[in-house]
Design an enzyme around this catalytic site. Sequence first.
Site, short mmCIF file in Angstrom:
data_model
loop_
_atom_site.label_atom_id
_atom_site.label_comp_id
_atom_site.label_asym_id
_atom_site.label_seq_id
_atom_site.Cartn_x
_atom_site.Cartn_y
_atom_site.Cartn_z
N LYS A 94 0.88 -1.17 0.00
CA LYS A 94 0.00 0.00 0.00
C LYS A 94 0.91 1.22 0.00
O LYS A 94 2.03 1.17 0.50
CB LYS A 94 -0.88 0.01 1.26
CG LYS A 94 -1.84 -1.15 1.32
CD LYS A 94 -3.26 -0.67 1.56
CE LYS A 94 -4.23 -1.84 1.59
NZ LYS A 94 -4.81 -2.06 2.92
N HIS B 19 1.43 6.96 2.31
CA HIS B 19 0.71 8.19 1.94
C HIS B 19 0.73 9.22 3.06
O HIS B 19 1.31 8.99 4.12
CB HIS B 19 -0.71 7.86 1.49
CG HIS B 19 -1.51 7.14 2.53
ND1 HIS B 19 -1.90 7.72 3.70
CD2 HIS B 19 -1.97 5.86 2.57
CE1 HIS B 19 -2.59 6.86 4.41
NE2 HIS B 19 -2.63 5.71 3.76
N HIS C 131 0.30 8.45 6.81
CA HIS C 131 1.36 7.90 7.65
C HIS C 131 2.38 8.94 8.06
O HIS C 131 3.27 8.67 8.86
CB HIS C 131 2.10 6.78 6.91
CG HIS C 131 1.28 5.56 6.72
ND1 HIS C 131 0.95 5.06 5.50
CD2 HIS C 131 0.69 4.75 7.64
CE1 HIS C 131 0.20 3.98 5.65
NE2 HIS C 131 0.03 3.77 6.94
N1 ARG Z 1 -0.78 -0.91 9.99
C1 ARG Z 1 -1.78 -0.25 10.76
C2 ARG Z 1 -2.45 0.86 9.95
O1 ARG Z 1 -1.87 1.34 9.00
C3 ARG Z 1 -1.23 0.40 12.01
C4 ARG Z 1 -0.64 -0.56 13.00
C5 ARG Z 1 -0.44 0.08 14.33
N2 ARG Z 1 0.18 -0.76 15.29
C6 ARG Z 1 -0.40 -1.79 15.92
N3 ARG Z 1 0.32 -2.49 16.76
N4 ARG Z 1 -1.67 -2.06 15.76
O2 ARG Z 1 -3.56 1.21 10.27
#
Ligand code: ARG
Length: 562
Positions: A124, A127, A130
């Site tokens: 992905k 963007h 983040h």
């Molecule tokens: N990858 C997830 C997102 O983009 C965020 C993960 C955050 N960390 C976790 N331990 N849940 O929404």
Amino acid sequence: MDYRKIIIDSIQSNLYDKQVLSELIAAPKDAGMGDFCIPCFKLAKEMRKSPAVIAEELASAVKTGGILEEVKAVAGFVNFRFDKARFAQQVLNDAIQAGENYGKNDEGKGKTVCIDYSSVNIAKPFHMGHLLNTALGGAIYRIYKALGYEVVGINHLGDWGTQFGKLIVAYKRWGDREDIEKRGVRGLVDIYVKFHKEEETCPELSDEARSWFKAIEDGNEEALELFEYFKRITLKEVSRIYDRLHISFDSYAGESFYNDKMQPVLDELSDKGLLETSNGAKVVKFQDDTMPPCLLQRSDGATLYATRDMAAAFYRKKTYDFDKCLYVVAYQQNLHFQQIFKVLEMMGCQWHKDMIHVAHGMVSLESGSMSTRGGNVVFLEDVLNTAVAKAKAVIEEKNPMLEGKELIAEQVGVGAVLFGVLYNSRIKDMVFSFDKVLNFEGETGPYVQYTYARCNSLFEKCGDIGEEIDYSGLDNEECRAIVGLIEKYPEIIKESAKKYEPSVVTRYVVDLSQAFNKFYFEHKVKGEAEGIKNARLLLTKATGQVVASALSLLGIETPQKM
Ligand code: ARG
């Protein structure tokens, strides 16, 4: 020098709790009022006296002497004034002597903090969404390091889920390896978007995707190889961005890392009688339904995002024995983390209270929202490139002869983006505007960087600091304000750590820059008598050093010239 202690020790009264008083000490809003003050408003209720009376009482109990020159009660405040010259001398020399270490301390010695941040999703785009997350996590990481903590930066990669089945189908049908090698995640996103379009008229694609995902789970060689390939492509691209943002991680253990670590957690939950079956799925319910149940296993046996986070929490506690585990994640996931933390509490993990969701708001571009499926995505790399191009244009216009302008444009452009998103309290949503973050006269990265370059330019004009220093050269409102701010810097770092709020640092460095620029326009350095000039150069040196230090906590560089 501990000026707060000097103040507390000067109060010859046992009527008030010294610890409480110490916590109240602040800088007066108006530097003309003194160097420190104690606002008495919070004491009024408990003491059943008006703030004005308390201030009078406290002021009359103070014994001045030494560096403490004067004390005055004014409208509910006790204002303390130090011997100007001695205060300035001590603050500036302390700062300069400590050098890069000024403001840092070792309160965190022997303690470990895990920070889960950035946590991008494989295949992905990296963007705008983040960006804030990554900037915040990186800053909190450095701030805790500055306080002596052992810090573990964790990128909890989103590298698991049915979308990988879809991606394999898309890649096998329409994928062009050469194109993907060249265009990276953009190439992957294109075929992913195509999958969703085609799926509308060709539903068997969904079944195909499901079986490819199953193949990954079952360890099918071809499936795994493709999965790893998508991961490699994404990480290559992402690390390019991390380098530009000066971000690094100590662990890339993502969601798939926990594939074999979830069953023991489910077993323990079940042993403790916390796991219930609901329509074939496994859930943990909360007392009085304060929250919706936490879904940990679907009826087909599949695990979920929450299951992986449960496993990750145990893994981190076991591996790092953390004192705190922070999750820098957008507020959309508030419920998710509340559920995870609550389940840990129900399991009897005392450390559930050390788990902290450092929630933050959303960043959008002026041009509107985005979604990966629709293909309407703003890539962070493009945002950085645009900011750098704009910074370059300003340099070309204002200072075309500047040496090393490519590098400086990168430092200013990227710095502007970082500073811009770290300027507001993290929980606020923001609309990102290039003009705003790049405005050299606003409360921006370039403005602060420019102030730093201005400090340097004074040394170019005046040469080094000479032996003879006359601190009366700092006896004016503008200089006193700067000295006060420099003295505050160590407290600023502590405060930002305590609140998980880099904006405390961002705001501070704007205040310091504004104070310095005011001084710069209202007072001379070059051309003053030797002793005065040297005192002002000392002030300039300490300012430049603190500006650079604060910016480095935020991940922002300081070009020597602009
Ligand atoms: N990858 C997830 C997102 O983009 C965020 C993960 C955050 N960390 C976790 N331990 N849940 O929404």
